[in-house]
Scaffold this motif. Structure first.
Motif, PDB file in Angstrom:
ATOM      1  N   GLU A  21       0.824  -1.206   0.000  1.00  0.00           N
ATOM      2  CA  GLU A  21       0.000   0.000   0.000  1.00  0.00           C
ATOM      3  C   GLU A  21       0.861   1.259   0.000  1.00  0.00           C
ATOM      4  OE1 GLU A  21      -2.827  -0.478   3.157  1.00  0.00           O
ATOM      5  OE2 GLU A  21      -4.102  -1.819   1.947  1.00  0.00           O
ATOM      6  N   LYS A  22       2.063   1.178   0.612  1.00  0.00           N
ATOM      7  CA  LYS A  22       3.000   2.310   0.534  1.00  0.00           C
ATOM      8  C   LYS A  22       3.436   2.568  -0.907  1.00  0.00           C
ATOM      9  CE  LYS A  22       5.055   2.152   5.174  1.00  0.00           C
ATOM     10  NZ  LYS A  22       6.312   1.908   5.943  1.00  0.00           N
ATOM     11  N   GLU A  23       3.471   1.487  -1.713  1.00  0.00           N
ATOM     12  CA  GLU A  23       3.836   1.636  -3.118  1.00  0.00           C
ATOM     13  C   GLU A  23       2.656   2.132  -3.955  1.00  0.00           C
ATOM     14  OE1 GLU A  23       6.948   1.085  -4.439  1.00  0.00           O
ATOM     15  OE2 GLU A  23       7.573   0.823  -2.349  1.00  0.00           O
ATOM     16  N   GLY A  24       1.497   2.254  -3.321  1.00  0.00           N
ATOM     17  CA  GLY A  24       0.315   2.709  -4.041  1.00  0.00           C
ATOM     18  C   GLY A  24      -0.461   1.588  -4.715  1.00  0.00           C
ATOM     19  N   TRP A  25      -0.204   0.351  -4.294  1.00  0.00           N
ATOM     20  CA  TRP A  25      -0.863  -0.798  -4.909  1.00  0.00           C
ATOM     21  C   TRP A  25      -2.073  -1.218  -4.089  1.00  0.00           C
ATOM     22  CZ3 TRP A  25       4.470  -3.655  -5.018  1.00  0.00           C
ATOM     23  CH2 TRP A  25       5.299  -3.044  -5.990  1.00  0.00           C
ATOM     24  N   LYS A  26      -3.116  -1.608  -4.775  1.00  0.00           N
ATOM     25  CA  LYS A  26      -4.311  -2.141  -4.140  1.00  0.00           C
ATOM     26  C   LYS A  26      -4.096  -3.622  -3.839  1.00  0.00           C
ATOM     27  CE  LYS A  26      -9.273  -2.732  -4.997  1.00  0.00           C
ATOM     28  NZ  LYS A  26     -10.360  -2.556  -5.996  1.00  0.00           N
ATOM     29  N   THR A  27      -4.578  -4.083  -2.688  1.00  0.00           N
ATOM     30  CA  THR A  27      -4.346  -5.480  -2.313  1.00  0.00           C
ATOM     31  C   THR A  27      -5.650  -6.208  -2.003  1.00  0.00           C
ATOM     32  OG1 THR A  27      -4.011  -4.909   0.015  1.00  0.00           O
ATOM     33  CG2 THR A  27      -2.051  -5.006  -1.390  1.00  0.00           C
ATOM     34  N   ASP A  28      -5.620  -7.492  -2.218  1.00  0.00           N
ATOM     35  CA  ASP A  28      -6.685  -8.412  -1.852  1.00  0.00           C
ATOM     36  C   ASP A  28      -5.967  -9.634  -1.276  1.00  0.00           C
ATOM     37  OD1 ASP A  28      -9.143  -9.550  -1.588  1.00  0.00           O
ATOM     38  OD2 ASP A  28      -9.493  -9.890  -3.727  1.00  0.00           O
ATOM     39  N   TYR A  29      -6.606 -10.390  -0.382  1.00  0.00           N
ATOM     40  CA  TYR A  29      -5.874 -11.500   0.217  1.00  0.00           C
ATOM     41  C   TYR A  29      -6.805 -12.644   0.608  1.00  0.00           C
ATOM     42  CZ  TYR A  29      -7.485  -9.579   4.689  1.00  0.00           C
ATOM     43  OH  TYR A  29      -8.263  -9.125   5.709  1.00  0.00           O
ATOM     44  N   THR A  30      -6.192 -13.813   0.763  1.00  0.00           N
ATOM     45  CA  THR A  30      -6.865 -15.002   1.260  1.00  0.00           C
ATOM     46  C   THR A  30      -5.807 -15.995   1.712  1.00  0.00           C
ATOM     47  OG1 THR A  30      -8.395 -16.821   0.730  1.00  0.00           O
ATOM     48  CG2 THR A  30      -6.947 -16.067  -1.028  1.00  0.00           C
ATOM     49  N   SER A  31      -6.202 -16.925   2.583  1.00  0.00           N
ATOM     50  CA  SER A  31      -5.295 -17.996   2.998  1.00  0.00           C
ATOM     51  C   SER A  31      -5.753 -19.341   2.457  1.00  0.00           C
ATOM     52  CB  SER A  31      -5.222 -18.063   4.536  1.00  0.00           C
ATOM     53  OG  SER A  31      -6.508 -18.353   5.081  1.00  0.00           O
ATOM     54  N   ASN A  32      -6.798 -19.328   1.636  1.00  0.00           N
ATOM     55  CA  ASN A  32      -7.402 -20.559   1.140  1.00  0.00           C
ATOM     56  C   ASN A  32      -7.208 -20.681  -0.366  1.00  0.00           C
ATOM     57  OD1 ASN A  32      -9.848 -22.117  -0.056  1.00  0.00           O
ATOM     58  ND2 ASN A  32      -9.878 -22.670   2.113  1.00  0.00           N
ATOM     59  N   GLY A  33      -6.680 -21.832  -0.806  1.00  0.00           N
ATOM     60  CA  GLY A  33      -6.385 -22.009  -2.214  1.00  0.00           C
ATOM     61  C   GLY A  33      -7.607 -21.961  -3.107  1.00  0.00           C
ATOM     62  N   ILE A  34      -8.698 -22.585  -2.674  1.00  0.00           N
ATOM     63  CA  ILE A  34      -9.926 -22.570  -3.476  1.00  0.00           C
ATOM     64  C   ILE A  34     -10.458 -21.143  -3.611  1.00  0.00           C
ATOM     65  CG2 ILE A  34     -12.338 -23.331  -3.553  1.00  0.00           C
ATOM     66  CD1 ILE A  34     -11.443 -25.910  -2.134  1.00  0.00           C
ATOM     67  N   GLU A  35     -10.435 -20.416  -2.506  1.00  0.00           N
ATOM     68  CA  GLU A  35     -10.904 -19.028  -2.530  1.00  0.00           C
ATOM     69  C   GLU A  35      -9.995 -18.163  -3.406  1.00  0.00           C
ATOM     70  OE1 GLU A  35     -11.730 -15.341   0.566  1.00  0.00           O
ATOM     71  OE2 GLU A  35     -11.846 -17.415   1.290  1.00  0.00           O
ATOM     72  N   ALA A  36      -8.702 -18.487  -3.442  1.00  0.00           N
ATOM     73  CA  ALA A  36      -7.771 -17.729  -4.282  1.00  0.00           C
ATOM     74  C   ALA A  36      -8.177 -17.817  -5.749  1.00  0.00           C
ATOM     75  CB  ALA A  36      -6.348 -18.250  -4.095  1.00  0.00           C
ATOM     76  N   VAL A  37      -8.497 -19.017  -6.213  1.00  0.00           N
ATOM     77  CA  VAL A  37      -8.921 -19.196  -7.606  1.00  0.00           C
ATOM     78  C   VAL A  37     -10.218 -18.433  -7.859  1.00  0.00           C
ATOM     79  CG1 VAL A  37      -9.629 -20.863  -9.360  1.00  0.00           C
ATOM     80  CG2 VAL A  37      -7.768 -21.434  -7.779  1.00  0.00           C
ATOM     81  N   GLN A  38     -11.140 -18.502  -6.919  1.00  0.00           N
ATOM     82  CA  GLN A  38     -12.418 -17.803  -7.064  1.00  0.00           C
ATOM     83  C   GLN A  38     -12.224 -16.290  -7.095  1.00  0.00           C
ATOM     84  OE1 GLN A  38     -14.458 -19.421  -3.670  1.00  0.00           O
ATOM     85  NE2 GLN A  38     -15.257 -21.191  -4.801  1.00  0.00           N
ATOM     86  N   LYS A  39     -11.372 -15.776  -6.203  1.00  0.00           N
ATOM     87  CA  LYS A  39     -11.111 -14.339  -6.179  1.00  0.00           C
ATOM     88  C   LYS A  39     -10.484 -13.866  -7.484  1.00  0.00           C
ATOM     89  CE  LYS A  39     -10.618 -13.269  -1.237  1.00  0.00           C
ATOM     90  NZ  LYS A  39     -11.328 -11.980  -1.235  1.00  0.00           N
ATOM     91  N   ASP A  41     -10.777 -15.271 -10.437  1.00  0.00           N
ATOM     92  CA  ASP A  41     -11.794 -15.332 -11.486  1.00  0.00           C
ATOM     93  C   ASP A  41     -12.681 -14.087 -11.460  1.00  0.00           C
ATOM     94  OD1 ASP A  41     -10.916 -17.768 -12.409  1.00  0.00           O
ATOM     95  OD2 ASP A  41     -12.396 -18.950 -11.305  1.00  0.00           O
ATOM     96  N   TYR A  42     -12.932 -13.574 -10.269  1.00  0.00           N
ATOM     97  CA  TYR A  42     -13.834 -12.429 -10.124  1.00  0.00           C
ATOM     98  C   TYR A  42     -13.130 -11.103 -10.401  1.00  0.00           C
ATOM     99  CZ  TYR A  42     -17.354  -9.319  -8.135  1.00  0.00           C
ATOM    100  OH  TYR A  42     -18.286  -8.320  -7.959  1.00  0.00           O
ATOM    101  N   HIS A  43     -11.912 -10.945  -9.883  1.00  0.00           N
ATOM    102  CA  HIS A  43     -11.240  -9.645  -9.952  1.00  0.00           C
ATOM    103  C   HIS A  43     -10.213  -9.526 -11.084  1.00  0.00           C
ATOM    104  CE1 HIS A  43     -12.971  -8.035  -6.260  1.00  0.00           C
ATOM    105  NE2 HIS A  43     -12.701  -9.184  -5.656  1.00  0.00           N
ATOM    106  N   GLN A  44      -9.653 -10.650 -11.556  1.00  0.00           N
ATOM    107  CA  GLN A  44      -8.601 -10.607 -12.576  1.00  0.00           C
ATOM    108  C   GLN A  44      -7.463  -9.673 -12.139  1.00  0.00           C
ATOM    109  OE1 GLN A  44      -8.569 -12.476 -15.752  1.00  0.00           O
ATOM    110  NE2 GLN A  44      -9.965 -13.567 -14.389  1.00  0.00           N
ATOM    111  N   HIS A  45      -6.780 -10.057 -11.056  1.00  0.00           N
ATOM    112  CA  HIS A  45      -5.709  -9.241 -10.492  1.00  0.00           C
ATOM    113  C   HIS A  45      -4.541  -9.094 -11.478  1.00  0.00           C
ATOM    114  CE1 HIS A  45      -7.981 -11.038  -7.159  1.00  0.00           C
ATOM    115  NE2 HIS A  45      -7.698  -9.936  -6.495  1.00  0.00           N
ATOM    116  N   ASP A  46      -3.694  -8.089 -11.221  1.00  0.00           N
ATOM    117  CA  ASP A  46      -2.532  -7.828 -12.079  1.00  0.00           C
ATOM    118  C   ASP A  46      -1.324  -8.679 -11.691  1.00  0.00           C
ATOM    119  OD1 ASP A  46      -3.810  -5.612 -13.520  1.00  0.00           O
ATOM    120  OD2 ASP A  46      -3.647  -4.562 -11.596  1.00  0.00           O
ATOM    121  N   LEU A  47      -1.321  -9.198 -10.453  1.00  0.00           N
ATOM    122  CA  LEU A  47      -0.194  -9.980  -9.944  1.00  0.00           C
ATOM    123  C   LEU A  47      -0.699 -10.858  -8.804  1.00  0.00           C
ATOM    124  CD1 LEU A  47       2.923 -10.548  -9.583  1.00  0.00           C
ATOM    125  CD2 LEU A  47       2.926  -8.615  -7.987  1.00  0.00           C
ATOM    126  N   ILE A  48      -0.135 -12.069  -8.691  1.00  0.00           N
ATOM    127  CA  ILE A  48      -0.474 -12.953  -7.580  1.00  0.00           C
ATOM    128  C   ILE A  48       0.793 -13.299  -6.797  1.00  0.00           C
ATOM    129  CG2 ILE A  48      -1.408 -15.206  -6.910  1.00  0.00           C
ATOM    130  CD1 ILE A  48      -3.114 -15.137  -9.422  1.00  0.00           C
TER     131      ILE A  48
END
Length: 236
Positions: A21-39, A41-48
């Protein structure tokens, strides 16, 4: 930039969120692998940023599933320190791999290096935008960053495209693994070079007619690799 952090250790996750966030990047997070794939699919992040030891679904499987549908940059972050684990991660399509414990600033430096690889390649005025090889069976569009093999789009990752673009720029030139690591990844390589070998292996699978008998990217025993074929004459 929107980053998905897939990490099961809250302390590491919170530190990464603060630094990103100091770099000005938006973040999303999870600790679950299944939820990671779902997230994704929904958001199409720029980096994982992807840990391997996760609830629900291991990180290796998360990487494989995402690679079936996207070439989004992936950096694996894990406590698995054996080199074979690194190679396995890269073979699944990860762009980079960093072992815990690590400094957040080092990870940020690797992120910037990764996105420099994604940046459009500067061409000389006389350099062709579209380069064809082997009678047009392999076509590299340096501006669109697309590669076609026998008329089909080859889904290269950012690292694979940068590796190919370096090799085709000087056909016949032999590059050591250390040279390729520095030129492609943006930092000096560590280890015996098998990380580059993994990227070459993945690239061959996507562009070679017969990956077990490479036509384009040839191994120079004891040294490294070269692109063996000169480009076709430009179309006029």
């Amino acid at each position: 930039m929107h980053i998905l952090i897939v990490e099961d250790e809250p302390k590491i996750r919170d530190v990464l969120i603060a630094y990103f966030e100091k770099e000005g990047w938006k973040t999303d997070y999870t600790s679950n692998g299944i939820e990671a794939v779902q997230k994704f699919d929904y958001h199409q992040h720029d980096l994982i940023i992807l840990d391997l030891m996760l609830e629900g679904l291991p990180g290796e499987e998360v990487c494989a599933r995402i690679r079936e549908k996207s070439n989004v940059p992936i950096i694996m972050v894990t406590s698995k320190s054996r080199e074979i684990d690194t190679i396995n991660g890269l073979n699944l399509g990860a762009d980079d791999y960093i072992v815990k414990p690590f400094r957040a600033k080092e990870l940020i430096a690797r992120i910037y290096a990764l996105f420099r690889r994604i940046a459009p390649v500067k061409r000389d005025n006389n350099e062709e935008k579209i380069i064809r090889f082997y009678g047009g069976k392999l076509v590299v569009d340096t501006e669109a960053r697309e590669v076609m093999t026998d008329g089909r789009l080859a889904p290269l990752t950012a690292t694979e495209f940068k590796l190919l673009s370096v090799l085709i720029r000087k056909p016949g030139k032999v590059y050591s693994r250390a040279d390729l690591s520095y030129t492609v990844q943006g930092y000096r390589f560590q280890g015996d070079g098998r990380a580059i070998d993994a990227h070459v292996k993945n690239l061959r699978k996507k562009i070679e007619p017969d990956p077990s008998n490479p036509l384009y990217i040839v191994t120079v025993v004891g040294t490294g690799y070269k692109f063996s074929m000169q480009p076709d004459e430009p179309e006029r």
